[in-house]
Design a protein around this motif. Structure first.
Motif, PDB file in Angstrom:
ATOM      1  N   LEU A 465       7.670  -8.488  -1.525  1.00  0.00           N
ATOM      2  CA  LEU A 465       6.959  -9.532  -2.256  1.00  0.00           C
ATOM      3  C   LEU A 465       5.606  -9.804  -1.608  1.00  0.00           C
ATOM      4  CD1 LEU A 465       6.773 -11.813  -4.350  1.00  0.00           C
ATOM      5  CD2 LEU A 465       8.099 -13.253  -2.770  1.00  0.00           C
ATOM      6  N   THR A 466       5.557  -9.799  -0.276  1.00  0.00           N
ATOM      7  CA  THR A 466       4.274 -10.015   0.406  1.00  0.00           C
ATOM      8  C   THR A 466       3.304  -8.861   0.132  1.00  0.00           C
ATOM      9  OG1 THR A 466       4.967  -8.932   2.481  1.00  0.00           O
ATOM     10  CG2 THR A 466       5.475 -11.262   2.235  1.00  0.00           C
ATOM     11  N   ILE A 467       3.835  -7.638   0.030  1.00  0.00           N
ATOM     12  CA  ILE A 467       2.982  -6.504  -0.323  1.00  0.00           C
ATOM     13  C   ILE A 467       2.480  -6.669  -1.754  1.00  0.00           C
ATOM     14  CG2 ILE A 467       2.838  -3.993  -0.489  1.00  0.00           C
ATOM     15  CD1 ILE A 467       5.053  -3.774   1.542  1.00  0.00           C
ATOM     16  N   SER A 468       3.335  -7.235  -2.625  1.00  0.00           N
ATOM     17  CA  SER A 468       2.935  -7.486  -4.003  1.00  0.00           C
ATOM     18  C   SER A 468       1.734  -8.417  -4.061  1.00  0.00           C
ATOM     19  CB  SER A 468       4.121  -8.086  -4.776  1.00  0.00           C
ATOM     20  OG  SER A 468       3.750  -8.437  -6.083  1.00  0.00           O
ATOM     21  N   LEU A 469       1.756  -9.470  -3.260  1.00  0.00           N
ATOM     22  CA  LEU A 469       0.617 -10.382  -3.209  1.00  0.00           C
ATOM     23  C   LEU A 469      -0.650  -9.650  -2.773  1.00  0.00           C
ATOM     24  CD1 LEU A 469       2.316 -13.450  -1.495  1.00  0.00           C
ATOM     25  CD2 LEU A 469       1.377 -13.424  -3.799  1.00  0.00           C
ATOM     26  N   GLY A 470      -0.503  -8.785  -1.779  1.00  0.00           N
ATOM     27  CA  GLY A 470      -1.654  -8.024  -1.299  1.00  0.00           C
ATOM     28  C   GLY A 470      -2.187  -7.068  -2.339  1.00  0.00           C
ATOM     29  N   ASP A 471      -1.291  -6.375  -3.027  1.00  0.00           N
ATOM     30  CA  ASP A 471      -1.719  -5.428  -4.056  1.00  0.00           C
ATOM     31  C   ASP A 471      -2.463  -6.127  -5.187  1.00  0.00           C
ATOM     32  OD1 ASP A 471      -0.104  -3.597  -2.571  1.00  0.00           O
ATOM     33  OD2 ASP A 471       0.063  -2.406  -4.377  1.00  0.00           O
ATOM     34  N   TYR A 472      -1.963  -7.291  -5.585  1.00  0.00           N
ATOM     35  CA  TYR A 472      -2.625  -8.026  -6.661  1.00  0.00           C
ATOM     36  C   TYR A 472      -4.047  -8.412  -6.249  1.00  0.00           C
ATOM     37  CZ  TYR A 472      -3.832 -11.684  -9.947  1.00  0.00           C
ATOM     38  OH  TYR A 472      -4.492 -12.444 -10.876  1.00  0.00           O
ATOM     39  N   THR A 473      -4.181  -8.942  -5.044  1.00  0.00           N
ATOM     40  CA  THR A 473      -5.502  -9.358  -4.569  1.00  0.00           C
ATOM     41  C   THR A 473      -6.440  -8.165  -4.458  1.00  0.00           C
ATOM     42  OG1 THR A 473      -4.466 -11.144  -3.310  1.00  0.00           O
ATOM     43  CG2 THR A 473      -6.731 -10.555  -2.723  1.00  0.00           C
ATOM     44  N   GLY A 474      -5.936  -7.066  -3.885  1.00  0.00           N
ATOM     45  CA  GLY A 474      -6.773  -5.880  -3.731  1.00  0.00           C
ATOM     46  C   GLY A 474      -7.230  -5.316  -5.060  1.00  0.00           C
ATOM     47  N   GLY A 475      -6.337  -5.329  -6.053  1.00  0.00           N
ATOM     48  CA  GLY A 475      -6.716  -4.823  -7.363  1.00  0.00           C
ATOM     49  C   GLY A 475      -7.763  -5.675  -8.040  1.00  0.00           C
ATOM     50  N   ARG A 476      -7.647  -6.995  -7.928  1.00  0.00           N
ATOM     51  CA  ARG A 476      -8.629  -7.862  -8.564  1.00  0.00           C
ATOM     52  C   ARG A 476     -10.000  -7.750  -7.896  1.00  0.00           C
ATOM     53  NH1 ARG A 476      -6.917 -11.310 -12.402  1.00  0.00           N
ATOM     54  NH2 ARG A 476      -9.072 -10.900 -13.065  1.00  0.00           N
ATOM     55  N   ILE A 477     -10.009  -7.517  -6.600  1.00  0.00           N
ATOM     56  CA  ILE A 477     -11.288  -7.347  -5.901  1.00  0.00           C
ATOM     57  C   ILE A 477     -12.024  -6.126  -6.423  1.00  0.00           C
ATOM     58  CG2 ILE A 477     -12.318  -6.784  -3.657  1.00  0.00           C
ATOM     59  CD1 ILE A 477     -10.271  -8.646  -2.382  1.00  0.00           C
ATOM     60  N   ALA A 478     -11.287  -5.092  -6.845  1.00  0.00           N
ATOM     61  CA  ALA A 478     -11.926  -3.893  -7.390  1.00  0.00           C
ATOM     62  C   ALA A 478     -12.777  -4.228  -8.604  1.00  0.00           C
ATOM     63  CB  ALA A 478     -10.870  -2.858  -7.767  1.00  0.00           C
ATOM     64  N   GLY A 479     -12.398  -5.261  -9.357  1.00  0.00           N
ATOM     65  CA  GLY A 479     -13.180  -5.663 -10.508  1.00  0.00           C
ATOM     66  C   GLY A 479     -14.532  -6.246 -10.149  1.00  0.00           C
ATOM     67  N   LEU A 480     -14.705  -6.620  -8.879  1.00  0.00           N
ATOM     68  CA  LEU A 480     -15.976  -7.184  -8.412  1.00  0.00           C
ATOM     69  C   LEU A 480     -16.884  -6.130  -7.801  1.00  0.00           C
ATOM     70  CD1 LEU A 480     -14.507 -10.344  -6.608  1.00  0.00           C
ATOM     71  CD2 LEU A 480     -15.418 -10.214  -8.939  1.00  0.00           C
TER      72      LEU A 480
END
Length: 519
Positions: A465-480
């Protein structure tokens, strides 16, 4: 049907797996889990290496033609769900299937998902992603739990065993970009497709198909060697059929509720009552993910009936999970932000060959293959001086931050279309590797060692679950990526991770005292 056996601690050794021939001095069953996870990670990382690039590639080049923000949103939700569903997968294994059957069924579903991705249509694309998510949720936490079941509670080979297992993960991750990336991006393969009368732009889907073949090999290997696992992975829940039946009914109701919610949202979108966008879905998912995390740990502390010793251990595990979330939010940008950096901003000519950007995804797992044995030897060599799990976590965060600081310097020279040497990425990946080896296998070991026996698989799910939080954040940063200054982006990440590591270092001794009181 899962075989039911009498309950036993998750850390108790599966005696049949500990006898006879060894695997690098470890139980022979470790080889079964090593190669199962290797092929599963081959399929996952091979697909991940090309996923975002496929989504943002122009339609004329065979891609989906998404913007960076759209592709980043889908990537964020998908990769986050890959590591969120293990929470449910651990529950299913604890209550219904047992870890062994969960791994088997998960592998079949993963393979089916990659087969769907091999076809070119929006429907099969999203169905394929969903199947990979569900299958990974079943397989990923339970194969790790089974590794822990091969060792006794006082077996000092446990951390070394997880490091060897982790090397298998990265062997698959190292090989897959070369196979899937070459099929998806190399001009020679596109020319070959054209000569065979196949549309060259369909090359992406041959890359996805290669991931399906990898998972097939993993299933064959698992079925032919699972006898070496002994009792590891067999159902360890209560033998009462009523308990299993209640769990199955709850699972069915939860699945129906999810399907009903999806149907309602789809109907509202199709009738124009609400506007559905990829970014909007990602935003809603992010809120749901945060609430899920809060509710899970709230249940863990306020509704669970724990002994004082178990509660102290859960406090430590929660702190490690928080540190893990920070770590993965930065580290898991490898497939998003750093993949775009490799594609758009690095010079990749080597010996006259234009190296596909996806091949750079193999650098980190190559370093891990090289250094996993070194770290496994180091933890054993240190003996009583071996740093505690929190100390290793702190070292991992600081090392990861240094890697992003290096990228921040390299990004300064990216301007006016100028590309920088791929060595900037390679050096950063080296520091990321050191950080990963200090944190990830150690975290898996800590979860299997410290978690209360009756929720071992679920706590392994909490780790993912903690990796899930990291993956979500990392993916959204790609949009920037195109709207944010790259040096500032990388240096901000570096400051956050290094700061988190230093804060954790301050709590190493209090955590050690807490664990001593819980032993």
């Amino acid at each position: 049907m899962a075989q039911v056996i009498a309950p036993q601690p998750a850390s108790a050794p599966a005696m049949h797996a500990l006898e006879g021939r060894k695997f690098f001095g470890h139980p022979r069953g470790l080889s079964t889990l090593f190669f199962t996870e290797m092929w599963e990670r081959f399929s996952y990382y091979g697909m991940r290496a090309i996923l975002l690039l496929f989504m943002v590639a122009p339609v004329t080049a065979g891609g989906l033609g998404f913007t960076d923000a759209q592709g980043g949103a889908i990537y964020a939700v998908y990769t986050s769900l890959v590591f969120l569903t293990p929470l449910a997968g651990g529950w299913i294994a604890d209550r219904i299937l047992g870890q062994g059957l969960a791994v088997l069924y998960g592998g079949v579903v993963i393979m089916s998902g990659h087969i769907c991705l091999a076809f070119h249509s929006p429907a099969t694309f999203y169905v394929g992603l969903a199947l990979v998510v569900i299958g990974t949720g079943l397989l990923k936490p339970n194969v790790s739990v089974m590794v822990g079941q091969l060792y006794g509670a006082e077996d000092n080979r446990r951390d070394a065993g997880f490091s060897i297992f982790y090397m298998g993960i990265n062997l698959g991750a190292f090989l897959s970009p070369f196979v899937c990336g070459a099929l998806a991006q190399q001009d020679w393969f596109r020319r070959f497709l054209g000569s065979m009368g196949v549309a060259p732009e369909s090359a992406w889907h041959f890359g996805f198909a290669a991931a399906a073949v990898g998972m097939f090999f993993g299933l064959v290997q698992y079925l032919t060697t699972r006898r070496h696992l002994g009792a590891a992975g067999l159902f360890q829940g209560r033998a009462r059929s009523a308990e299993v039946s209640r769990s199955r009914r709850l699972l069915t109701l939860a699945a129906l509720a999810v399907l009903a919610a999806i149907a309602v949202v789809a109907w509202l979108g199709s009738t124009g009552r609400i506007e559905i966008t990829r970014e909007g879905i990602a935003n809603v998912y992010g809120i749901a993910l945060a609430l899920t995390t809060i509710l899970f740990f709230g249940w863990l502390f306020f509704l669970g009936q724990w002994t004082p010793a178990e509660r102290r251990r859960l406090v430590v595990l929660t702190g490690l999970c928080a540190a893990s979330a920070v770590f993965w939010s930065a580290y898991e940008q490898a497939g998003s932000t750093l993949n775009l950096f490799a594609e758009r901003n690095t010079e990749r000519m080597f010996l006259g060959i234009d190296v596909p950007s996806s091949w750079l995804q193999a650098v980190n797992p190559l370093f891990i293959i090289i250094f996993s044995a070194v770290f496994a030897w180091l933890w054993l060599k240190l003996g009583k001086r071996d740093p505690s799990s929190p100390a290793k976590f702190a070292l991992g965060l600081v090392s990861l931050g240094i890697g992003f600081a290096v990228l921040g310097v390299g990004a300064v020279f990216v301007k006016d279309g100028h590309r920088v040497s791929a060595l900037w990425l390679i050096v950063a990946y080296f520091f990321h590797t050191v950080g990963e080896l200090c944190l990830s296998p150690v975290g898996l070991s800590a979860m299997s060692r410290l978690a209360p026996t009756r929720v071992t698989s679920m706590m392994m799910g909490a780790w993912f679950l903690t990796i899930s939080l990291g993956d979500y954040t990392g993916g959204r940063i790609a949009g920037l990526y195109q709207t944010f200054s790259l040096p500032a982006l990388f240096w901000t990440i570096a400051g956050i991770t290094i700061g988190a590591g230093l804060i954790l270092a301050l709590f190493v001794k209090p955590i050690h005292r807490m664990l001593e009181r819980s032993s």
